[in-house]
Design a protein around this motif. Structure first.
Motif, mmCIF file in Angstrom:
data_model
loop_
_atom_site.group_PDB
_atom_site.id
_atom_site.type_symbol
_atom_site.label_atom_id
_atom_site.label_comp_id
_atom_site.label_asym_id
_atom_site.label_seq_id
_atom_site.Cartn_x
_atom_site.Cartn_y
_atom_site.Cartn_z
ATOM 1 N N ALA A 107 -44.245 3.574 24.313
ATOM 2 C CA ALA A 107 -44.131 2.077 23.969
ATOM 3 C C ALA A 107 -44.098 2.429 22.284
ATOM 4 O O ALA A 107 -43.428 1.683 21.688
ATOM 5 C CB ALA A 107 -45.410 1.590 24.200
ATOM 6 N N ILE A 135 -47.741 0.938 20.032
ATOM 7 C CA ILE A 135 -46.604 -0.199 19.338
ATOM 8 C C ILE A 135 -47.096 -0.243 17.805
ATOM 9 O O ILE A 135 -46.320 -0.580 17.128
ATOM 10 C CB ILE A 135 -46.483 -1.478 20.072
ATOM 11 C CG1 ILE A 135 -45.790 -1.045 21.285
ATOM 12 C CG2 ILE A 135 -45.676 -2.458 19.300
ATOM 13 C CD1 ILE A 135 -45.465 -2.249 22.324
ATOM 14 N N THR A 150 -38.404 4.081 16.935
ATOM 15 C CA THR A 150 -37.006 4.325 16.978
ATOM 16 C C THR A 150 -36.406 2.877 16.387
ATOM 17 O O THR A 150 -35.572 3.053 15.637
ATOM 18 C CB THR A 150 -36.601 4.689 18.375
ATOM 19 O OG1 THR A 150 -37.428 5.769 18.658
ATOM 20 C CG2 THR A 150 -35.059 4.749 18.388
ATOM 21 N N LEU A 151 -36.848 1.615 16.927
ATOM 22 C CA LEU A 151 -36.189 0.480 16.653
ATOM 23 C C LEU A 151 -36.111 0.336 15.139
ATOM 24 O O LEU A 151 -35.262 -0.119 14.600
ATOM 25 C CB LEU A 151 -36.655 -0.489 17.658
ATOM 26 C CG LEU A 151 -36.317 -0.638 18.826
ATOM 27 C CD1 LEU A 151 -37.127 -1.713 19.642
ATOM 28 C CD2 LEU A 151 -34.734 -1.081 19.007
ATOM 29 N N SER A 204 -43.043 5.297 20.549
ATOM 30 C CA SER A 204 -41.567 5.832 20.346
ATOM 31 C C SER A 204 -40.647 4.903 20.193
ATOM 32 O O SER A 204 -39.824 5.012 19.429
ATOM 33 C CB SER A 204 -41.185 6.870 21.407
ATOM 34 O OG SER A 204 -41.902 7.592 21.680
ATOM 35 N N GLN A 205 -40.578 3.806 21.323
ATOM 36 C CA GLN A 205 -39.581 2.727 21.257
ATOM 37 C C GLN A 205 -39.601 1.833 20.057
ATOM 38 O O GLN A 205 -38.728 1.721 19.238
ATOM 39 C CB GLN A 205 -39.901 1.658 22.388
ATOM 40 C CG GLN A 205 -39.445 2.127 23.830
ATOM 41 C CD GLN A 205 -39.749 1.037 24.711
ATOM 42 O OE1 GLN A 205 -40.560 0.099 24.713
ATOM 43 N NE2 GLN A 205 -38.792 1.108 25.781
ATOM 44 N N SER A 206 -40.820 1.713 19.447
ATOM 45 C CA SER A 206 -41.093 0.685 18.285
ATOM 46 C C SER A 206 -40.649 1.685 17.121
ATOM 47 O O SER A 206 -39.990 1.086 16.347
ATOM 48 C CB SER A 206 -42.502 0.316 18.053
ATOM 49 O OG SER A 206 -42.840 -0.581 18.945
#
Lengths: 448, 448
Positions: free
Chosen positions: B328, B402, B334-335, B330-332
């Motif tokens: 979670a 996050i 990256t975005l 890494s997603q944040s």
């Protein structure tokens, strides 16, 4: 951005209803700058500003607004001025907009436009998303073959105001089939009486209307073109794709690949302008899916409960084992996925060479990290045997992680799928499971 | 790539020493295509092929070869033909090459070149790498102000063969200070007797010679320009940066950001043409550094050994806890890192809005994953209390992951550092440590 400094001035003119002032304001700035200022206003206000300008200027500014804002604004404009605005827009930009609007709304607008524009729109709307047809513009300069340079320049003068790019002029026959290309530079350099046919380069690089946009952008970049012609099945010229579109496409594709590496599904708009619910939809699927390997890892740990009960210190280094394999694997996957994205014509033998290189890297990096982990864990536990288990496991796990990170994206590619679908978290999850098995097997072998 | 199919034909001509055939071969193909074929040959062979062509053609083909191959080839060419080749190259491409060659070798070559070329090279070589000065070309078209359209076209005819882009012509005063810009389109449309000054757009967008290349590319993309003028401190026009360079820079920057996200230091050349030792150097630093948090995680686990001894099932879900938070987070990260890379003029209030959005996302995604993890672990262990520990921990760890993934890149940016320096593995490592603490604290609270 100096644009923002001008916002208060614009607001005052809006409050005072100073239409002439607003028009002057917009005429003085680059459309791209005006659009950046307008991004701060609500839809009604934006329309009140741009409606003060000439229709052509309106469209120029409007085209630079982000697509989500464009969609909001068209909802507040009456049909008549809206159809005029859309008529003035560049064919590629207006199709981007129309394809995102309600079909009903579009059907209401089309009858208000000129016949030529209408059929142009219907044709562009019919091409699949992400194809050359969907991103091309129909405003290019074309010439017949059997004229002189002077005649060509005369014809060009008539076409220039409507053409996006006139650095290249496309030569077509009576059936609009693409015959060749003339550069404006050559045209200007040539004697006026010279036949145009002597200047034509007949080895034209073109793309097909159904080619993927990523391929189109790569071709533009490969040949350093300002624009590339788009032809249909009969080699009839139907449009051109310009350099600015290539930049946008490449940014878009790089963003998609980056997102996918982090297990986020691509977004249609920028992250800033994407709604909370859409973001959740694009993230939750992978996150749920990635729970599965975590429970598989729990199964593995359950299987080795006997070992970890007997040697409790083994648990301490589980995060180390998981991280080493995952980090090394993500590095390899990222390097290889990006290499494949950048070099579309990468060959099988090059891929094999790459894999051999990854394997050597796995041996060397695994070796380095193994030695360092050995000494740190020795210092940590003061037990040589424990440090040996950690050191050997790190070596094997890094080697395995790098091999997996290198082979999985290539495997996807061989199956004809996008290698970027193989996300780093997914590779890490697989490496986690295998890593735990390696770790406990090594422990059983050394201390069991 | 149809180029590869022609390789055998070229080899036959090479073996037979058929110079005329080779010349015809090269003249018939696009330089970009010839270069792709030559990538398959060794340096000696490449030089034997291109030396059959006219010097201008030689340079055109040579410029499309990858830089590492160019460097190999210059090592096998004698000084005299090499200096001629370099003289013919585009100023920006030749500076790229010269800045990568031995200084001694360059100093040997310079005396063989014309005075004008030599001083041009020395000047371009003096600009810092990655600045506008280092990537610009000096081959642009410029005009004085006080002439007519007809005179302008006449002057342009003389300059055109040496200009990379003639879609825009730059208007300068006697001191070469940039006064404005005229589009070739307007020039062609205008009456020949009209004064040029009436066509000049004086609100020119330019960049400074020491501006960063990423900024330059963004400006080109922002205004959809084919080229952007580069000026020095005195507003003197010193060069232009063209659209094809913007594409290369954007690809390069996107690649660097992607590498950094996966904790790989940027490479100078493509991954395929980078040596094993260089790749190791670019990867090992981060991998070693990332061992540190793994040992900190071991410390955390040691601290909670009492709890995990008593409740052995806690160990089973360690991979789940680590993966949920890391994925979670890494997603944040990256975005947000990609959003900051794409929108350089992102404002503080927008960043704050983004952070609030991430926090809401944390609550919602954490909630979803928590419920799912609760049920799966309940099915897994058949113990409601264990499932509750897992469920609540997943919620908190995802929320924390996050928040960390969202704030850390922004924190880097506020400190004036590149947000992309914050790699996903590093964020994951931090989240791992905090995640373990949360997990054991939750366990102690519920079951302790």
């Amino acid at each position: 951005m100096y644009g923002r400094l001008l916002l208060p001035e614009l607001r005052v003119m809006l409050d005072e209803g100073d239409h002439a002032g607003i028009k002057e304001f917009c005429d003085a700035l680059y459309p791209a700058v005006t659009a950046e200022i307008l991004a701060e206003l609500d839809s009604q206000e934006v329309w009140r500003v741009i409606s003060c300008c000439e229709p052509e200027k309106q469209a120029e500014i409007f085209q630079f607004l982000p697509l989500p804002q464009q969609i909001e604004i068209v909802a507040v404009i009456n049909r008549a001025p809206l159809s005029r605005l859309i008529e003035e827009m560049a064919p590629d930009d207006r199709v981007d907009l129309l394809s995102r609007m309600d079909e009903e709304h579009v059907e209401e607008l089309l009858p208000l436009m000129a016949q030529a524009e209408r059929s142009d729109i219907r044709k562009l709307l019919s091409y699949p998303e992400d194809s050359a047809g969907a991103i091309m513009t129909t405003e290019y300069a074309s010439l017949p073959e059997n004229i002189t340079v002077a005649q060509a320049l005369e014809k060009l003068r008539q076409q220039a105001p409507d053409s996006e790019i006139i650095s290249y002029i496309y030569v077509v026959d009576e059936g609009r089939r693409l015959q060749g290309i003339v550069s404006l530079r050559d045209l200007i350099l040539a004697r006026p009486a010279r036949p145009l046919s002597e200047l034509i380069n007949r080895d034209v690089i073109s793309v097909r209307v159904d080619d993927d946009q990523e391929y189109v952008a790569q071709q533009l970049a490969r040949f350093d073109f300002v624009a590339i012609p788009v032809v249909d099945n009969q080699n009839q010229l139907v449009g051109i794709v310009t350099h600015d579109d290539a930049i946008d496409i490449m940014q878009e594709e790089a963003t998609e690949d980056t997102y996918r590496l982090a297990a986020v599904e691509p977004l249609e708009d920028s992250y800033l302008s994407t709604s909370l619910m859409t973001v959740i939809r694009k993230r939750i699927g992978w996150l749920i899916f990635l729970l599965v390997p975590s429970f598989l890892a729990a199964k593995v740990l359950e299987h080795y409960e006997g070992v970890s009960d007997k040697f409790e210190w083994l648990v301490l280094f589980i995060p180390l084992i998981l991280a080493s394999g995952g980090n090394a694997g993500s590095q390899s996957a990222t390097l290889i996925i990006r290499a494949m994205a950048l070099e579309s014509n990468i060959q099988r033998d090059e891929l094999n060479a790459l894999l051999r290189k990854e394997f050597k890297l796995g041996l060397l990096l695994g070796g380095f990290l193994s030695v360092i982990s050995f000494f740190i864990s020795w210092a940590f536990t003061a037990e040589l045997i424990q440090a040996s288990v950690v050191g050997l496991s790190v070596f094997l796990v890094v080697l395995m992680g790098i091999s997996a990170g290198g082979t999985l994206p290539m495997g996807f590619r061989r199956l004809g799928m996008d290698p970027a679908l193989m996300s780093n978290p997914f590779i890490t999850a697989l490496v986690d499971i295998l890593g735990l098995i390696i770790y406990f097997q090594v422990a059983m072998y050394i201390v069991g």
